[in-house]
Design a protein around this motif. Structure first.
Motif, PDB file in Angstrom:
ATOM      1  N   ASN A 124       0.843  -1.195   0.000  1.00 50.05           N
ATOM      2  CA  ASN A 124       0.000   0.000   0.000  1.00 50.05           C
ATOM      3  C   ASN A 124       0.876   1.243   0.000  1.00 50.05           C
ATOM      4  N   ASP A 125       0.467   2.224  -0.771  1.00 46.71           N
ATOM      5  CA  ASP A 125       1.224   3.468  -0.865  1.00 46.71           C
ATOM      6  C   ASP A 125       1.384   4.100   0.513  1.00 46.71           C
ATOM      7  N   PHE A 126       2.595   4.607   0.776  1.00 47.08           N
ATOM      8  CA  PHE A 126       2.838   5.359   2.005  1.00 47.08           C
ATOM      9  C   PHE A 126       4.103   6.187   1.834  1.00 47.08           C
ATOM     10  N   THR A 127       4.238   7.165   2.691  1.00 47.90           N
ATOM     11  CA  THR A 127       5.486   7.923   2.793  1.00 47.90           C
ATOM     12  C   THR A 127       5.943   7.844   4.238  1.00 47.90           C
ATOM     13  N   LEU A 128       7.201   8.109   4.453  1.00 48.50           N
ATOM     14  CA  LEU A 128       7.770   8.063   5.796  1.00 48.50           C
ATOM     15  C   LEU A 128       7.003   8.984   6.753  1.00 48.50           C
ATOM     16  N   GLU A 129       6.567  10.126   6.259  1.00 46.02           N
ATOM     17  CA  GLU A 129       5.858  11.087   7.114  1.00 46.02           C
ATOM     18  C   GLU A 129       4.534  10.538   7.645  1.00 46.02           C
ATOM     19  N   GLU A 130       3.955   9.573   6.948  1.00 43.91           N
ATOM     20  CA  GLU A 130       2.659   9.008   7.346  1.00 43.91           C
ATOM     21  C   GLU A 130       2.788   7.908   8.399  1.00 43.91           C
ATOM     22  N   LEU A 131       4.003   7.459   8.669  1.00 38.86           N
ATOM     23  CA  LEU A 131       4.221   6.379   9.625  1.00 38.86           C
ATOM     24  C   LEU A 131       4.332   6.934  11.039  1.00 38.86           C
ATOM     25  N   PRO A 132       4.155   6.057  12.051  1.00 35.58           N
ATOM     26  CA  PRO A 132       4.317   6.535  13.430  1.00 35.58           C
ATOM     27  C   PRO A 132       5.666   7.250  13.610  1.00 35.58           C
ATOM     28  N   GLY A 133       5.636   8.377  14.254  1.00 33.62           N
ATOM     29  CA  GLY A 133       6.824   9.202  14.440  1.00 33.62           C
ATOM     30  C   GLY A 133       6.863  10.373  13.481  1.00 33.62           C
ATOM     31  N   GLU A 134       6.186  10.238  12.326  1.00 28.60           N
ATOM     32  CA  GLU A 134       6.061  11.295  11.330  1.00 28.60           C
ATOM     33  C   GLU A 134       7.399  11.943  10.972  1.00 28.60           C
ATOM     34  N   HIS A 135       8.417  11.117  10.756  1.00 29.15           N
ATOM     35  CA  HIS A 135       9.750  11.619  10.413  1.00 29.15           C
ATOM     36  C   HIS A 135       9.806  12.066   8.952  1.00 29.15           C
ATOM     37  N   ARG A 136      10.638  13.043   8.693  1.00 32.65           N
ATOM     38  CA  ARG A 136      10.887  13.463   7.299  1.00 32.65           C
ATOM     39  C   ARG A 136      11.981  12.611   6.682  1.00 32.65           C
ATOM     40  N   VAL A 137      12.961  12.225   7.501  1.00 34.26           N
ATOM     41  CA  VAL A 137      13.992  11.254   7.110  1.00 34.26           C
ATOM     42  C   VAL A 137      14.166  10.300   8.287  1.00 34.26           C
ATOM     43  N   ILE A 138      14.719   9.140   8.005  1.00 29.88           N
ATOM     44  CA  ILE A 138      14.951   8.168   9.072  1.00 29.88           C
ATOM     45  C   ILE A 138      16.039   8.722   9.984  1.00 29.88           C
ATOM     46  N   PRO A 139      15.781   8.784  11.301  1.00 28.18           N
ATOM     47  CA  PRO A 139      16.766   9.344  12.239  1.00 28.18           C
ATOM     48  C   PRO A 139      18.045   8.495  12.310  1.00 28.18           C
ATOM     49  N   ASP A 140      19.104   9.123  12.782  1.00 26.24           N
ATOM     50  CA  ASP A 140      20.359   8.398  13.021  1.00 26.24           C
ATOM     51  C   ASP A 140      20.076   7.201  13.929  1.00 26.24           C
ATOM     52  N   ASP A 141      20.822   6.119  13.718  1.00 23.52           N
ATOM     53  CA  ASP A 141      20.724   4.901  14.522  1.00 23.52           C
ATOM     54  C   ASP A 141      19.336   4.266  14.478  1.00 23.52           C
ATOM     55  N   HIS A 142      18.616   4.444  13.386  1.00 21.74           N
ATOM     56  CA  HIS A 142      17.310   3.817  13.176  1.00 21.74           C
ATOM     57  C   HIS A 142      17.243   3.264  11.753  1.00 21.74           C
ATOM     58  N   VAL A 143      16.358   2.302  11.538  1.00 19.34           N
ATOM     59  CA  VAL A 143      16.104   1.755  10.212  1.00 19.34           C
ATOM     60  C   VAL A 143      14.605   1.578  10.031  1.00 19.34           C
ATOM     61  N   LEU A 144      14.183   1.526   8.784  1.00 19.43           N
ATOM     62  CA  LEU A 144      12.800   1.208   8.464  1.00 19.43           C
ATOM     63  C   LEU A 144      12.783  -0.241   7.994  1.00 19.43           C
ATOM     64  N   VAL A 145      11.896  -1.054   8.561  1.00 19.83           N
ATOM     65  CA  VAL A 145      11.825  -2.478   8.226  1.00 19.83           C
ATOM     66  C   VAL A 145      10.437  -2.835   7.724  1.00 19.83           C
ATOM     67  N   LEU A 146      10.390  -3.775   6.765  1.00 13.53           N
ATOM     68  CA  LEU A 146       9.129  -4.303   6.257  1.00 13.53           C
ATOM     69  C   LEU A 146       9.243  -5.811   6.132  1.00 13.53           C
ATOM     70  N   GLY A 147       8.122  -6.504   6.282  1.00  9.24           N
ATOM     71  CA  GLY A 147       8.086  -7.926   5.983  1.00  9.24           C
ATOM     72  C   GLY A 147       7.990  -8.115   4.480  1.00  9.24           C
ATOM     73  N   ASP A 148       8.464  -9.253   3.975  1.00  8.30           N
ATOM     74  CA  ASP A 148       8.377  -9.506   2.536  1.00  8.30           C
ATOM     75  C   ASP A 148       6.939  -9.739   2.097  1.00  8.30           C
ATOM     76  N   ASN A 149       6.115 -10.298   2.973  1.00  5.85           N
ATOM     77  CA  ASN A 149       4.703 -10.533   2.698  1.00  5.85           C
ATOM     78  C   ASN A 149       3.943  -9.289   3.163  1.00  5.85           C
ATOM     79  N   ARG A 150       3.968  -8.244   2.366  1.00  2.28           N
ATOM     80  CA  ARG A 150       3.513  -6.917   2.778  1.00  2.28           C
ATOM     81  C   ARG A 150       2.046  -6.875   3.187  1.00  2.28           C
ATOM     82  N   ASN A 151       1.242  -7.829   2.711  1.00  8.21           N
ATOM     83  CA  ASN A 151      -0.179  -7.829   3.079  1.00  8.21           C
ATOM     84  C   ASN A 151      -0.431  -8.489   4.421  1.00  8.21           C
ATOM     85  N   ASN A 152       0.608  -9.084   5.028  1.00  7.78           N
ATOM     86  CA  ASN A 152       0.425  -9.804   6.290  1.00  7.78           C
ATOM     87  C   ASN A 152       1.662  -9.620   7.161  1.00  7.78           C
TER      88      ASN A 152
END
Length: 186
Positions: A124-152
């Motif tokens: 599903n379409d999203f931007t980083l700003e729409e995720l919890p934390g509403e970051h404009r860029v990923i902060p230092d010492d953090h990563v964005l993770v997703l499961g390969d089975n994006r629907n579950n």
């Protein structure tokens, strides 16, 4: 009698050393984990058993598409794939990953087996700003993770970005079941 006592002491000493080494290896270097659920299909299957490398991130930075284990809560660890790195902006639009506005291929979807997961499904379409934390860029010492089975998958879309302090380690070796024994690439 002294010889028996010496043999017994040698055995006890050997066992204590073995237990100490096992404790050190499991605590600081490697630990097993069992995949729980379908969130990493088609790459990982429910009940796959893997080895977690706990020291890689002590000497190296996380890399895009690493598979990581992290503490989602005090009682639960999750396995997901690193998609976004510190300082990056991440977005999905029309099922395409964009990092800092540039499209990025996801090579782990190339060899999907239809019998395992007919289609990874749209992300599903999203931007980083729409995720919890509403970051404009990923902060230092953090990563964005997703499961390969994006629907579950419960991942950064629900949890927000993940602190490197939460990450237990990276994993790429399935050792059980034997018919799935393999090293997972990016």
């Amino acid at each position: 009698m002294a010889k028996r006592k010496s043999e017994w002491f040698d055995w006890v000493k050997a066992l204590l050393i073995a237990f100490a080494l096992a404790f050190i290896v499991r605590t600081f270097l490697f630990t097993p984990i069992i995949v729980d659920g379908p969130s990493m299909l088609p790459t990982l299957h429910d009940r796959d058993q893997m080895i977690v490398n706990k020291f890689k991130y002590r000497i190296n930075e996380a890399e895009r598409f690493d598979i990581v284990v992290f503490h989602a809560s005090d009682k639960k660890d999750f396995i997901k794939r690193v998609i976004g790195l510190p300082g990056e902006h991440v977005a999905y639009q029309d099922n395409v990953l964009y990092i800092d506005g540039e499209p990025v291929e996801e090579p782990f979807y190339e060899d999907i087996q239809d019998d395992v997961l007919p289609n990874p499904g749209p992300t599903n379409d999203f931007t980083l700003e729409e995720l919890p934390g509403e970051h404009r860029v990923i902060p230092d010492d953090h990563v964005l993770v997703l499961g390969d089975n994006r629907n579950n998958s419960t991942d950064s879309r629900r949890l927000g970005v993940i602190s490197m302090d939460q990450i237990v380690g990276t994993t790429s070796l399935i050792y059980w079941p034997f018919d799935r024994m393999q090293t997972i690439g990016k």
